[in-house]
Write an enzyme that holds these catalytic residues in place. Sequence first.
Site, PDB file in Angstrom:
ATOM      1  CG  ASP A  13      -0.409   0.226   2.512  1.00  0.00           C
ATOM      2  OD1 ASP A  13       0.835   0.401   2.603  1.00  0.00           O
ATOM      3  OD2 ASP A  13      -1.170   0.264   3.495  1.00  0.00           O
ATOM      4  CG  HIS A  14      -0.887   4.710   1.407  1.00  0.00           C
ATOM      5  ND1 HIS A  14      -1.963   3.837   1.404  1.00  0.00           N
ATOM      6  CD2 HIS A  14      -0.893   5.302   2.633  1.00  0.00           C
ATOM      7  CE1 HIS A  14      -2.585   3.903   2.572  1.00  0.00           C
ATOM      8  NE2 HIS A  14      -1.952   4.782   3.336  1.00  0.00           N
ATOM      9  CB  THR A  72       1.608  -2.514  11.055  1.00  0.00           C
ATOM     10  OG1 THR A  72       0.468  -2.969  10.308  1.00  0.00           O
ATOM     11  CG2 THR A  72       1.296  -1.191  11.743  1.00  0.00           C
ATOM     12  CG  HIS A 103       9.844 -24.399  12.116  1.00  0.00           C
ATOM     13  ND1 HIS A 103       9.855 -24.293  13.486  1.00  0.00           N
ATOM     14  CD2 HIS A 103      11.085 -24.840  11.765  1.00  0.00           C
ATOM     15  CE1 HIS A 103      11.050 -24.647  13.955  1.00  0.00           C
ATOM     16  NE2 HIS A 103      11.817 -24.965  12.924  1.00  0.00           N
ATOM     17  NE  ARG A 137      10.196 -30.350  14.858  1.00  0.00           N
ATOM     18  CZ  ARG A 137      11.301 -29.790  14.359  1.00  0.00           C
ATOM     19  NH1 ARG A 137      12.011 -30.426  13.441  1.00  0.00           N
ATOM     20  NH2 ARG A 137      11.689 -28.592  14.763  1.00  0.00           N
ATOM     21  CG  HIS A 138       8.322 -28.416  10.589  1.00  0.00           C
ATOM     22  ND1 HIS A 138       8.052 -27.894  11.838  1.00  0.00           N
ATOM     23  CD2 HIS A 138       9.668 -28.544  10.507  1.00  0.00           C
ATOM     24  CE1 HIS A 138       9.188 -27.691  12.484  1.00  0.00           C
ATOM     25  NE2 HIS A 138      10.184 -28.088  11.701  1.00  0.00           N
TER      26      HIS A 138
END
Length: 153
Positions: A13-14, A72, A103, A137-138
Amino acid sequence: MSPADIPIALGNDHAGTELKATLRAALEAAGHPVLDLGTHGTESVDYPDFAAAVCAAVTEGRARFGVLVCGTGIGISIAANRNPAIRCALVQDSTGARLTRQHNDANVLALGARMIGAEVALDALRTFLATPYEGGRHDRRVLKLSPAWSPSP
Ligand code: RB5
C-alpha cells in the site's frame, strides 16, 4: 525453467511504496525476476487489493513467492491469509524469516515499513528466499493449515 526463473511478486500500500522500491531494486540487482503489482505511489490505497493480487499470482504459479509491505505489515498479512492456499508470515527480522520458511513453508512474506528499517527488511527478504522448508515433523502441522483440514469435534 528453474524455480529461480519464476518471479517474486511484490505488493504494497502507500505506506509500503518506499520500502517495496528498495526491496525490488535489491531483488533485481541479485538477478531475481520481479512481478511488481503495485501500488507505485503514495496516494492512499487499500492494502487488501494488493494482497489479493500478489496471492493470486502465487497460487496461479505466476510467482514463486510473494512479498507484501504495508505500514505495520499486519493488515496486509491478515488480508493475504484470507486466501486458503497462502501461508503469509509477518516477520520482524531474518530469524523470523528463516523459521517461517523452515517450519511453516510460508509462501508470502509480509513486512512493516513503519516497524523495521530497510537493512533489516532486506536481510529478512534474502533469508526468506534462501531458506528451504524442512518438511519432516512440520508436514503434519502445515497440512493442518490447509482448508481441507478441520479440528476434530
Ligand atoms: C495505512 O495507513 C496503514 O493502516 C496500513 O499501511 C497498515 O499499517 C495496516 O495494517
